[in-house]
Design a protein around this motif. Sequence first.
Motif, short mmCIF file in Angstrom:
data_model
loop_
_atom_site.label_atom_id
_atom_site.label_comp_id
_atom_site.label_asym_id
_atom_site.label_seq_id
_atom_site.Cartn_x
_atom_site.Cartn_y
_atom_site.Cartn_z
N PRO A 23 -9.70 -31.51 62.30
CA PRO A 23 -9.66 -31.29 60.85
C PRO A 23 -9.44 -29.81 60.56
O PRO A 23 -10.10 -28.95 61.14
N ALA A 25 -10.20 -28.13 58.15
CA ALA A 25 -11.22 -27.50 57.32
C ALA A 25 -10.57 -26.69 56.22
O ALA A 25 -11.02 -25.62 55.85
N ALA A 26 -9.48 -27.22 55.75
CA ALA A 26 -8.78 -26.54 54.66
C ALA A 26 -9.56 -26.76 53.37
O ALA A 26 -10.46 -27.59 53.32
N LYS A 28 -10.79 -28.21 50.16
CA LYS A 28 -10.72 -29.61 49.74
C LYS A 28 -10.43 -29.68 48.26
O LYS A 28 -10.72 -28.74 47.53
N PRO A 29 -9.90 -30.82 47.82
CA PRO A 29 -9.65 -30.93 46.38
C PRO A 29 -10.96 -30.83 45.61
O PRO A 29 -11.99 -31.31 46.08
N ALA A 30 -10.90 -30.20 44.46
CA ALA A 30 -12.11 -30.07 43.65
C ALA A 30 -12.48 -31.43 43.07
O ALA A 30 -11.60 -32.24 42.80
N PRO A 31 -13.78 -31.69 42.89
CA PRO A 31 -14.18 -32.97 42.32
C PRO A 31 -13.64 -33.13 40.90
O PRO A 31 -13.44 -32.14 40.19
N ALA A 32 -13.44 -34.38 40.51
CA ALA A 32 -13.01 -34.64 39.14
C ALA A 32 -14.09 -34.17 38.17
O ALA A 32 -15.26 -34.07 38.54
N ASP A 35 -17.16 -36.30 37.84
CA ASP A 35 -18.10 -36.14 38.94
C ASP A 35 -18.83 -34.81 38.85
O ASP A 35 -20.01 -34.72 39.20
N MET A 336 -24.44 -24.15 51.18
CA MET A 336 -23.48 -25.21 51.45
C MET A 336 -22.26 -25.14 50.54
O MET A 336 -21.37 -25.97 50.64
N GLY A 337 -22.25 -24.17 49.65
CA GLY A 337 -21.07 -23.99 48.80
C GLY A 337 -21.26 -24.48 47.38
O GLY A 337 -20.31 -24.51 46.61
N TYR A 338 -22.48 -24.87 47.02
CA TYR A 338 -22.73 -25.24 45.63
C TYR A 338 -22.77 -23.96 44.80
O TYR A 338 -23.45 -23.00 45.17
N SER A 339 -22.04 -23.95 43.70
CA SER A 339 -21.96 -22.74 42.89
C SER A 339 -23.19 -22.61 42.00
O SER A 339 -23.91 -23.58 41.77
#
Lengths: 419, 237
Positions: A23, A25-26, A28-32, A35, A336-339
């Motif tokens: 993978p 690890a590019a 990823k698409p942002a959630p809608a 969501d 984990m990358g949560y803003s």
Amino acid sequence: MNEIANPTKLLPWAPERNGEEAPAAAAKPAPALADALRLPLRLAWRQLRAEKSRLFAAMAGVMFASVLVFMQLGFRGALFDSATNLLGAMRADIFLVHPMTDASFRPEPLPRVRAYQTLADPDVELAVPLYLAQSTWRNPETGRRRAVQLIGLDAGAGAVDFPGLAGIVEALKRPDTLAFDTRSRPEFGPIGRLFAERGSFDVQLGVRRMELVGLVEIGPSFGADGNVVMSETNFRRVVERGASNTDLVAIKLRAGADRAAVRERLRALLPGDVLVLSHEELVAHERSYWENGTPIGFIFVFGSLMGLVVGMVIVYQILFSDIASHISEYATLKAMGYSNGYLARVVMGSALILAIIGFVPGLGLSWLLYDMVGKATFLPLVMYPSRAAVVFLLIFGMCAIAGMLAVRKLRDANPADMF
Amino acid sequence: MAAPPVDLKSITFAYGAGELRRAVLRDVDLTIAPGEIVLLTGPSGSGKTTLLTLIGALRAMQDGTARVLGQELSGASEAERVRLRRRIGFIFQNHNLLGFLTARQNVAMAMELDGGLNETQRLKRAGEMLEAVGLADHAEKPPSQLSGGQRQRVAVARALAGDPGLILADEPTAALDKVSGQEVVHLLRDLAKGRGVPILLVTHDPRILDIADRIVAMEDGRIVSGAQEATVGGEAA
Ligand SMILES: Nc1ncnc2c1ncn2[C@@H]1O[C@H](COP(=O)(O)OP(=O)(O)O)[C@@H](O)[C@H]1O
Ligand SMILES: [Mg+2]
């Protein structure tokens, strides 16, 4: 650990399994967007739900604030509604009052001749002078006396239409007769029941013996707990006053007349010692006296604010301690990358949830209390949809401010401190 | 050959300002090859954790250049750093699982920022990850009902669930006994090797050095041995 002897087998997306590149690890698409709002809200709910006692405390706090605000606004509305009961029950197209009349319980007299002057206008059909005064009523069962509002008018003219009045016009023309308002407070005695049992009977008004000949419906006002209606002539027997004055003039127009235009013409016609008002203006004039001329409005607004402040402090405390006790989890989520924005939405989501789950039982309880307190006090406590909406917005705003204050605590969650 | 997932050049870092300024990293160069497992050792206070937080974009850089998964970190904005973190799997000394979520939900949290997956896919993949770390039977339990080793295995599953390009771990066995510590790192190694994900793991624990492709030693803010890659990993050890 035998069960995991060959873990790669269990990874369907493992590269050696499907021959693909590892993978990338590019990004990823942002959630809608849905969501991005739903998932923080769900996380908030799961967090709240996990600690039942804290959730219950928060719910009770919001419920308490809702009930407090509902009761304060309810009393305020009921008092203002009832303040205008008497004038609100009148049915006429145009009214004349003295410019210095603040409230109907202590009217400033105006020259009675103004009523007849309006007849000069071709669209005016009737102009009925009304007389207002206060006297005392003796409860026929207990003998106790209580202040009552007297209304003197020519019932037959039909410019004012209280429910029940039309049927007793002739009876009221007899000397020393009166009609009693059945919606008056019970301290005046069970007049409605007695009248139904015995028909007309004698009552004492001031120092005079008079005959009760019928019942009308008006309702108690701020300045008067009960009302009594009688003819102009009988009124003059009870109350000493100048013959050339009246307190209020009710004007009925011919069918099809343009009310606004007639009001304009009357304003031009009459001198400055009378105000020409529509029915709505008359009621608003009376209401504005109680709202602005007395501290009553402020008292209830202040009470509501106190409820909101207390509720806000409770919600803030709950949200703050939720963050403080989960600070390392929040920091982990940041790692984990949560803003910050996402986590702020979690906190605001908690605030929203608390607003809803506190408001709903608060609404139910207030409804119940409106019913009980309304019956006990004879105040018209009504759960208007608009009032429920206003209180919800206030509670929502209260929780939102608490949430925004608590969000600042998120800054303490530093993912660099996690290692 | 593909670009190295981690490429650090003359990283210098100091905490504090003015009089209190203390250099913690001095001129650190480090490259990690694709799929390579690198263990970082050294005495306490030598700057290992600081280095890890810089690579993990948890801290803003000061001097030097660092390319991590293709993202230049020096001068990177907060938003760029947050985005990079989503592509890195972190394993901490403490598991830091969310206590109000089940093991499966905790693992799924690593994928909730990935718009390419829906709820069903997230939970399915989380279940598979838990199966891979031997916790298939514990997927619906909250962390409070798991042992220390099991929790750390959930943390491993969570770190790997989001398809990371790099795993960063800081003393993941410090809070565990010997057996569960070894279990956890062997799992980590096997899963990462199987997927070609490189690992940078800080440890004091001599019992787990066997998983390394390369061991880098730090002392007083400098790398004293192992800075150059010896062999390129990428195959199952
Ligand atoms: N947030 C911080 N603020 C100030 N000094 C720090 C901070 N974190 C670590 N240090 C100092 O930096 C040095 C290196 O720490 P660290 O990177 O944690 O080393 P290691 O992980 O190798 O033990 C230590 O002397 C430590 O006291
Ligand atoms: Mg350390």
